[in-house]
Scaffold this active site. Structure first.
Site, PDB file in Angstrom:
ATOM      1  N   HIS A 133       0.868  -1.187   0.000  1.00 24.39           N
ATOM      2  CA  HIS A 133       0.000   0.000   0.000  1.00 24.39           C
ATOM      3  C   HIS A 133       0.904   1.236   0.000  1.00 24.39           C
ATOM      4  CE1 HIS A 133       0.940   0.425   4.221  1.00 24.39           C
ATOM      5  NE2 HIS A 133       0.317  -0.703   4.563  1.00 24.39           N
ATOM      6  N   HIS A 140       4.103   1.506   2.256  1.00 25.60           N
ATOM      7  CA  HIS A 140       5.326   0.839   1.779  1.00 25.60           C
ATOM      8  C   HIS A 140       5.969   1.671   0.665  1.00 25.60           C
ATOM      9  CE1 HIS A 140       2.648  -2.640   3.044  1.00 25.60           C
ATOM     10  NE2 HIS A 140       3.633  -2.680   3.914  1.00 25.60           N
ATOM     11  N   CYS A 198       2.767 -11.655  19.181  1.00 25.73           N
ATOM     12  CA  CYS A 198       1.871 -11.080  18.165  1.00 25.73           C
ATOM     13  C   CYS A 198       2.374 -11.535  16.803  1.00 25.73           C
ATOM     14  CB  CYS A 198       1.853  -9.555  18.225  1.00 25.73           C
ATOM     15  SG  CYS A 198       0.997  -8.848  16.792  1.00 25.73           S
ATOM     16  N   CYS A 208       3.104  -8.565  14.336  1.00 23.63           N
ATOM     17  CA  CYS A 208       4.413  -7.910  14.520  1.00 23.63           C
ATOM     18  C   CYS A 208       5.546  -8.920  14.425  1.00 23.63           C
ATOM     19  CB  CYS A 208       4.528  -7.253  15.891  1.00 23.63           C
ATOM     20  SG  CYS A 208       3.392  -5.926  16.212  1.00 23.63           S
ATOM     21  N   CYS A 234      -2.628  -6.974  20.851  1.00 23.17           N
ATOM     22  CA  CYS A 234      -1.470  -6.138  20.505  1.00 23.17           C
ATOM     23  C   CYS A 234      -1.952  -4.705  20.291  1.00 23.17           C
ATOM     24  CB  CYS A 234      -0.836  -6.680  19.222  1.00 23.17           C
ATOM     25  SG  CYS A 234       0.280  -5.521  18.426  1.00 23.17           S
ATOM     26  N   HIS A 274      -1.840  -4.011  16.339  1.00 21.23           N
ATOM     27  CA  HIS A 274      -2.727  -4.748  15.434  1.00 21.23           C
ATOM     28  C   HIS A 274      -4.145  -4.965  15.969  1.00 21.23           C
ATOM     29  CE1 HIS A 274       1.198  -5.716  13.633  1.00 21.23           C
ATOM     30  NE2 HIS A 274       0.510  -5.774  12.512  1.00 21.23           N
ATOM     31  N   LYS A 315      -2.955   4.787  11.738  1.00 25.92           N
ATOM     32  CA  LYS A 315      -1.934   4.260  10.832  1.00 25.92           C
ATOM     33  C   LYS A 315      -2.645   3.470   9.735  1.00 25.92           C
ATOM     34  CE  LYS A 315       1.983   1.188  10.418  1.00 25.92           C
ATOM     35  NZ  LYS A 315       2.235  -0.218  10.539  1.00 25.92           N
ATOM     36  N   LYS A 371      -3.437  -2.450   5.649  1.00 25.75           N
ATOM     37  CA  LYS A 371      -4.326  -3.347   4.901  1.00 25.75           C
ATOM     38  C   LYS A 371      -5.239  -4.081   5.861  1.00 25.75           C
ATOM     39  CE  LYS A 371      -4.424  -3.312   0.667  1.00 25.75           C
ATOM     40  NZ  LYS A 371      -3.513  -3.042  -0.372  1.00 25.75           N
TER      41      LYS A 371
HETATM   42  O1  ME8 Z   1       7.959  -4.737   9.244  1.00 19.93           O
HETATM   43  N1  ME8 Z   1       2.961   4.640   6.896  1.00 19.93           N
HETATM   44  O2  ME8 Z   1       7.646  -5.416   7.061  1.00 19.93           O
HETATM   45  P1  ME8 Z   1       6.280  -4.693   6.673  1.00 19.93           P
HETATM   46  C1  ME8 Z   1       4.258   4.692   6.580  1.00 19.93           C
HETATM   47  N2  ME8 Z   1       9.367  -7.318   7.319  1.00 19.93           N
HETATM   48  N3  ME8 Z   1       5.015   3.619   6.351  1.00 19.93           N
HETATM   49  C2  ME8 Z   1       4.425   2.438   6.441  1.00 19.93           C
HETATM   50  C3  ME8 Z   1       3.064   2.285   6.768  1.00 19.93           C
HETATM   51  C4  ME8 Z   1       2.308   3.468   6.999  1.00 19.93           C
HETATM   52  N4  ME8 Z   1       1.023   3.455   7.278  1.00 19.93           N
HETATM   53  N5  ME8 Z   1       2.770   0.969   6.793  1.00 19.93           N
HETATM   54  C5  ME8 Z   1       3.916   0.322   6.477  1.00 19.93           C
HETATM   55  C6  ME8 Z   1       8.244  -5.415   8.259  1.00 19.93           C
HETATM   56  N6  ME8 Z   1       4.913   1.207   6.266  1.00 19.93           N
HETATM   57  C7  ME8 Z   1       9.461  -6.317   8.315  1.00 19.93           C
HETATM   58  C8  ME8 Z   1      10.694  -5.453   8.121  1.00 19.93           C
HETATM   59  S1  ME8 Z   1      13.334  -5.128   7.921  1.00 19.93           S
HETATM   60  C9  ME8 Z   1      14.669  -6.034   8.285  1.00 19.93           C
HETATM   61  C10 ME8 Z   1      11.989  -6.211   8.193  1.00 19.93           C
HETATM   62  C11 ME8 Z   1       6.299   0.909   5.896  1.00 19.93           C
HETATM   63  O3  ME8 Z   1       5.877  -5.289   5.371  1.00 19.93           O
HETATM   64  C12 ME8 Z   1       7.276   1.346   6.977  1.00 19.93           C
HETATM   65  O4  ME8 Z   1       8.540   1.584   6.415  1.00 19.93           O
HETATM   66  O5  ME8 Z   1       5.309  -4.737   7.794  1.00 19.93           O
HETATM   67  C13 ME8 Z   1       7.354   0.127   7.838  1.00 19.93           C
HETATM   68  O6  ME8 Z   1       8.536   0.110   8.609  1.00 19.93           O
HETATM   69  C14 ME8 Z   1       7.357  -0.964   6.797  1.00 19.93           C
HETATM   70  O7  ME8 Z   1       6.441  -0.494   5.788  1.00 19.93           O
HETATM   71  C15 ME8 Z   1       6.896  -2.290   7.390  1.00 19.93           C
HETATM   72  O8  ME8 Z   1       6.732  -3.202   6.379  1.00 19.93           O
END
Ligand code: ME8
Length: 529
Positions: free
Chosen positions: A21, A24, A130, A133, A155, A158, A305, A308
């Site tokens: 979304h 990301h 969780c 997370c 959590c 979430h 925040k 999805k």
């Molecule tokens: O946490 N606003 O992956 P993830 C801004 N796999 N940025 C956002 C956001 C939002 N509402 N939602 C997500 C993970 N992000 C792990 C990371 S790293 C070694 C492992 C962005 O798919 C933001 O950068 O849940 C967040 O840190 C990341 O997506 C989390 O992606």
């Protein structure tokens, strides 16, 4: 920032349980803008992104969809995560998947190194977990649920029930690194940014670090622990290591030494993993800690925040299909102070698109090039004597370029854009004041007209270079219309640190007219309505 230095920048690697979304995409664009800026400043730049494919969350999603986790990951990477990079024009240098051999075998190497050095031990464990997370939750992050989950421990992020896990686990002796981490934050105040994030991290570590459970034995979708194959590596311990396995850790020292240490761009939700666990892991392995860990804010929709799972997710192409990728990139870099939360609204996007991109910048470029065409047969005129008005424009361009570079160096992307926009505003004001269409009416003011049009056109040259990391498609079109490639080389070859040096576009350069860079968009055609 010394020219030619190494600049390795990373995004988080994203879970493949779902499609991307705009949150990301936001992280990706920020890292890409920083990478493009450094690359075009002559730094030895490397932008790494990728996907996080192990762990319970992916396993459960795959099972629910009747496929293996690897099949699920392959499908999502191919159909959703790689296409995202094209949708928003990310020029990454590498894309790592945690299921790749180059990652898995070197994660095992890293684990073995820590085990051999006595940083890992076996113990019993019981705690609330969780899956969203992929983390055991401390009491401070557990709340009582409402609605369907009334009275159940959930959590705080979430809002889903936690699961009680009881296992024999391997533990990383993270508590040994408490003081070294505090010393690191003290000695390098810009290690964790912004400062609000730094303060939070320091308070967390000061409150006492526990050892970290780093293995799981209740499922097998992960990297086997090398000395005990009945366990797989905890997904975060595996995932964080992507930053080193992607640049040769364990097998290519030359590459590793060239790239490492990195600058990590992450959402504030995962700052603690990057600013506490990750440096402790690196210290244990005797490796350098990252240069910087920057925690950006969240994109909020309706004050929460965006996510999805809460059905507030917006797909990036819902925006790019109407506004284009440049507008997507510009909007989020400009409208949200990097490091703070920002509320997304279609109305704000629509308003900024028209006020700043269409009217402010696009219209300026089209008008100036049209005047070159109309009054000088499509050739930039030679400037005559300059007045205070031109000297002021030259000063603004030089200062804005310098300020933008300093802002990017400290990750303040929105400030860099605000600085560059002083040039857009100054040039628009200059044209209104100088009234070239009036100067064009008399032969006596022909030299003055030449000076004004040259000044405005050279200002566009500087804008094309300075804005190219943010809006690469529009600036490329402008560069073509300026016919600058023939006289100055490609846009990508322009050194950003020289962008503010006046007088680079030679007089008598033939230029073309330019279609609207940002055509007007009917409010009814956006998803806002
Ligand atoms: O946490 N606003 O992956 P993830 C801004 N796999 N940025 C956002 C956001 C939002 N509402 N939602 C997500 C993970 N992000 C792990 C990371 S790293 C070694 C492992 C962005 O798919 C933001 O950068 O849940 C967040 O840190 C990341 O997506 C989390 O992606």
């Amino acid at each position: 920032m010394s020219t030619g230095s190494s600049f390795f920048i990373t995004t988080p690697i994203f879970y493949v349980n779902d499609v991307p979304h705009i949150g990301h995409a936001y992280t990706e664009v920020a890292a890409d803008v920083l990478a493009r800026w450094h690359r075009q400043s002559g730094d030895d730049t490397w932008l790494l992104t990728g996907t996080d494919e192990h762990g319970q969350k992916i396993l459960r999603t795959a099972t629910a969809n009747g496929v293996t986790p690897k099949e699920w990951a392959d499908k999502l990477v191919k159909e959703a995560w790689l296409p995202l990079l094209e949708t928003i024009d990310v020029a990454n240098d590498d894309f790592i998947r945690t299921t790749e051999d180059r990652h898995e075998k070197n994660v095992q190497k890293f684990l073995q190194t820590l085990y051999d050095a006595g940083h890992i031990y076996a113990g019993e464990f019981e705690a609330l977990y969780c899956v969203g997370c992929e983390e055991f939750k401390p009491e401070s992050e557990i709340v009582l649920g409402t609605g369907d989950f009334e009275g159940v421990k959930v959590c705080a992020i979430h809002s889903k029930p936690l699961e009680l896990l009881q296992e024999k686990n391997y533990f990383f002796r993270m508590s040994d690194f408490q003081q070294r981490l505090l010393d690191l934050y003290e000695e390098r105040p810009d290690f964790v940014q912004p400062s609000s994030a730094r303060n939070e991290v320091i308070a967390f570590v000061q409150s006492g670090l526990k050892d970290l459970s780093i293995s799981r034995s209740s499922f097998d979708w992960g990297i086997p622990i090398p000395w005990d194959n009945s366990h797989v590596t905890y997904v975060w311990f595996d995932a964080l290591l992507n930053y080193v396995t992607a640049v040769g850790y364990g097998e290519n020292d030359e590459e590793f030494n060239r790239r490492w240490p990195a600058n990590h761009i992450v959402g504030k939700d995962i700052l603690r993993f990057h600013a506490v666990i990750w440096p402790a892991m690196l210290m244990a392995a005797g490796l350098e800690v990252p240069k910087h860990v920057f925690g950006h804010g969240w994109l909020l929709v309706g004050g929460e925040k965006m996510s999805k799972s809460k059905l507030t997710g917006i797909a990036p192409n819902e925006i790019t299909d109407t506004f284009g990728s440049d507008a997507f990139r510009y909007y989020f870099m400009r409208a949200v102070s990097f490091g703070q939360d920002g509320s997304f609204s279609w109305e704000d996007l629509h308003a900024r698109y028209h006020a700043e991109l269409a009217n402010g910048f696009g219209n300026l470029a089209s008008r100036v090039l049209a005047m070159n065409s109309r009054y000088y047969d499509g050739v930039t005129p030679a400037p005559g004597a300059v007045t205070d008005a031109e000297i002021e424009i030259q000063r603004i361009v030089a200062e804005a370029a310098k300020a933008a570079d300093a802002a990017v160096e400290s990750f303040h992307i929105h400030e860099a854009l605000a600085s560059i926009w002083t040039i857009v505003d100054a040039l628009n004001g200059y044209i209104t004041e100088q009234e070239p269409w009036v100067l064009a009416k008399s032969d006596e003011t022909r030299e003055r007209l030449g000076t004004v049009l040259y000044t405005a056109t050279e200002g566009l040259r500087a804008l094309a270079v300075l804005l190219s990391p943010v809006i690469p498609l529009a600036t490329e079109k402008l560069w073509e219309a300026l016919n600058a490639e023939a006289v100055l080389g490609s846009l990508a070859s322009q050194n950003l640190r020289d962008a503010g040096t006046w007088g680079q576009l030679p007089p008598e350069t033939p230029v073309s007219v330019l279609e609207a860079l940002f055509p007007r968009i009917d409010a009814d055609s956006t998803a806002a309505t």
